[in-house]
Design a protein around this motif. Structure first.
Motif, PDB file in Angstrom:
ATOM      1  N   ASP A 219       0.813  -1.210   0.000  1.00 24.74           N
ATOM      2  CA  ASP A 219       0.000   0.000   0.000  1.00 24.74           C
ATOM      3  C   ASP A 219       0.851   1.267   0.000  1.00 24.74           C
ATOM      4  N   ALA A 220       2.167   1.131  -0.275  1.00 25.02           N
ATOM      5  CA  ALA A 220       3.026   2.304  -0.353  1.00 25.02           C
ATOM      6  C   ALA A 220       2.576   3.171  -1.521  1.00 25.02           C
ATOM      7  N   PRO A 221       2.638   4.481  -1.383  1.00 19.53           N
ATOM      8  CA  PRO A 221       2.227   5.362  -2.483  1.00 19.53           C
ATOM      9  C   PRO A 221       3.091   5.146  -3.730  1.00 19.53           C
ATOM     10  N   PHE A 222       2.487   5.309  -4.884  1.00 15.34           N
ATOM     11  CA  PHE A 222       3.157   5.090  -6.154  1.00 15.34           C
ATOM     12  C   PHE A 222       4.239   6.133  -6.394  1.00 15.34           C
ATOM     13  N   ARG A 223       5.443   5.659  -6.779  1.00 19.33           N
ATOM     14  CA  ARG A 223       6.568   6.521  -7.096  1.00 19.33           C
ATOM     15  C   ARG A 223       7.256   5.994  -8.355  1.00 19.33           C
ATOM     16  N   ALA A 248       9.553   2.697  -8.362  1.00 23.11           N
ATOM     17  CA  ALA A 248      10.339   2.687  -7.127  1.00 23.11           C
ATOM     18  C   ALA A 248       9.527   2.211  -5.939  1.00 23.11           C
ATOM     19  N   ALA A 249       8.217   2.447  -5.951  1.00 25.20           N
ATOM     20  CA  ALA A 249       7.373   2.046  -4.818  1.00 25.20           C
ATOM     21  C   ALA A 249       5.923   2.010  -5.271  1.00 25.20           C
ATOM     22  N   GLY A 250       5.128   1.172  -4.597  1.00 22.85           N
ATOM     23  CA  GLY A 250       3.701   1.118  -4.856  1.00 22.85           C
ATOM     24  C   GLY A 250       3.361   0.460  -6.175  1.00 22.85           C
ATOM     25  N   GLN A 251       2.161   0.741  -6.657  1.00 16.13           N
ATOM     26  CA  GLN A 251       1.713   0.190  -7.925  1.00 16.13           C
ATOM     27  C   GLN A 251       0.873   1.223  -8.663  1.00 16.13           C
ATOM     28  N   SER A 284       5.888  -2.293  -7.892  1.00 19.68           N
ATOM     29  CA  SER A 284       7.249  -1.898  -7.512  1.00 19.68           C
ATOM     30  C   SER A 284       8.278  -2.875  -8.073  1.00 19.68           C
ATOM     31  N   GLY A 285       9.345  -2.330  -8.652  1.00 20.05           N
ATOM     32  CA  GLY A 285      10.403  -3.146  -9.210  1.00 20.05           C
ATOM     33  C   GLY A 285      10.270  -3.413 -10.691  1.00 20.05           C
ATOM     34  N   ILE A 304       6.896  10.865 -11.310  1.00 14.22           N
ATOM     35  CA  ILE A 304       5.449  10.676 -11.435  1.00 14.22           C
ATOM     36  C   ILE A 304       4.984   9.925 -10.194  1.00 14.22           C
ATOM     37  N   ALA A 305       4.001  10.490  -9.475  1.00 12.31           N
ATOM     38  CA  ALA A 305       3.601   9.935  -8.184  1.00 12.31           C
ATOM     39  C   ALA A 305       2.084   9.897  -8.071  1.00 12.31           C
TER      40      ALA A 305
END
Length: 442
Positions: A219-223, A248-251, A284-285, A304-305
């Motif tokens: 559930d990490a914010p998208f990065r 980098a993080a999230g989806q 992520s990844g 882009i976030a």
């Protein structure tokens, strides 16, 4: 459970890190025949009757000649249960910078100690670095247990001392495992030893195969740092404009609202292209190309976030630095900061504290940070940067400090203070009341 585990080894000189890694590779049959033949020949040239397994890892000629590890050696191996990416890092204190490099992406750290010496200064230093970098799992391999006659009280004493130190660094008891091993003869590395009947825990490989590891929270914010803007401008793709990079993080999913930073313009994701074709969702990844609804001015280095949870945009922020430069850092130093794919000019305006990894305390307002020092600083950048706290996102909360004169790396930086629970003024160790002020982390 993840099918891939990234781990890093660390420890003092001659504690046997390379031999342990070589034993893992050898006993899991992860060594090519020609490589093993070369090791046999090199060992015979040294007058050894058995292969020196450390040569499977110490790849640099200077390392083989000196019998030490200088650079970070990456090795890849797999078992039926899991694949592994292993970074074997140097033990010498002057190469602590390489330890930071190897541990920066690790999900688990394997610290080695010589059973004859126990926990030493470099052990505590490496544990502090692993904690600072947010490595969630620790293994203490009490190596050369054969040289103390497989003595259980010696092992228990070392395990107790290290567990107490790890707790002060904020590690929960469940995330720290100690294992008595002999890398040279193979006790409890891959195969269980009958010479330690008093040890009932897993072998090192058993633990590596079963330890729970997690990537960034789902559930990490998208990065999404933009690495490259794709504009084919061909007859087949006259209007194609895509933004390539690695999440980098999230989806992200088609239809999601996003914001582009530092411009702050919002838009919608209209497509996700991947090497395997279009996707509806990416995580992520994954390396993908995003298509956006609006024709925006986006360049390499932009981020882009998630529009609902963007990072903060700031040109001044607190950070923790692992100083890697030969020349000391002093207040007012002009540097370059590389955050994601963006590099900007910056000033280190203030040195707030220097962390003492031996006493787990800090010294306020030091005059400078020297090689291998860890300290809290204030950074002011020439342009606003979209940043997260490192504790929330390891990718977008990390940056590099670069020398503008020659482009060399001066420091690894972490936004915020990952070891803030230990960031206390230096205490009088003889004062029992003062000890209560340094409380373990959660």
């Amino acid at each position: 459970m993840s099918q891939l585990l990234r781990l890093a080894t660390a420890g003092s000189v001659d504690d046997g890190k390379s031999t342990l890694v070589g034993r893992l590779l050898y006993d899991t049959k992860s060594v090519l025949a020609d490589t093993l033949d070369a090791v046999h020949r090199a060992s015979a040239d040294r007058g050894l009757s058995t292969p020196d397994l450390s040569l499977l890892v110490d790849g640099l000629r200077s390392e083989r000649e000196q019998g030490i590890t200088i650079d970070v050696a990456y090795r890849y191996f797999a078992t039926p249960k899991r694949s592994f990416v292993l970074a074997d890092t140097p033990g010498h204190v002057q190469y602590t910078r390489n330890t930071v490099t190897g541990a920066s992406t690790a999900q688990l750290g394997v610290l080695l100690v010589d059973a004859r010496n126990g926990v030493v200064e470099q052990t505590r230093r490496h544990a502090a670095v692993l904690a600072l970098l947010g490595v969630p799992q620790l293994v203490l391999a009490v190596n050369k247990i054969d040289l103390v006659g497989y003595d259980e009280p010696t092992y228990r004493r070392i395990a107790k001392e290290f567990s107490a130190h790890a707790a002060e660094l904020g590690y929960p008891e469940s995330n720290v495992v100690t294992i008595p091993v002999s890398a040279l003869v193979g006790d409890n590395v891959v195969d269980r030893s009958d010479k330690t009947p008093w040890y009932e825990g897993p072998t090192l490989l058993e633990h590596l195969e079963t330890v729970p590891v997690h990537a960034d929270a789902e559930d990490a914010p998208f990065r999404f740092p933009v690495q490259y803007v794709i504009r084919p401008r061909t007859a087949d793709f006259p209007d194609y404009r895509g933004y390539a990079g690695q999440i980098a993080a999230g989806q992200v999913s088609v239809g999601d609202e996003v914001v582009v930073l530092p411009s702050g313009i919002s838009t919608t994701v209209t497509g996700i292209d991947s090497p395997h074709g279009p996707k509806q969702t990416a995580e992520s990844g994954e390396s993908v190309t995003l298509l956006l609804a609006n024709d925006l001015d986006i360049a390499r280095g932009d981020l882009i976030a998630a529009a609902a949870a963007p990072p903060r945009l700031s040109d001044e922020f607190d950070a923790t630095l692992c100083w890697l430069g030969d020349k000391p850092l002093r207040p007012g130093a002009r540097v370059l900061v590389k955050h994601g794919a963006r590099t900007v000019q910056a000033l280190v305006t203030e040195l707030r504290s220097r962390f003492d990894e031996q006493t787990l305390s800090s010294v306020d307002e030091p005059d400078s940070l020297s090689l291998n020092d860890i300290g809290r600083v204030v950074v002011r950048s020439a342009e606003p940067l979209p940043i997260d706290d490192y504790a929330d996102s390891r990718r977008t909360g990390a940056f590099l400090v670069i020398d503008p004169a020659d482009g060399s790396t001066l420091a690894g930086g972490l936004v915020g203070a990952p070891l803030s629970q230990l960031d206390q003024p230096e205490l009088d160790q003889a004062d029992p009341a003062a000890q209560d002020l340094v409380s373990p982390g959660p």
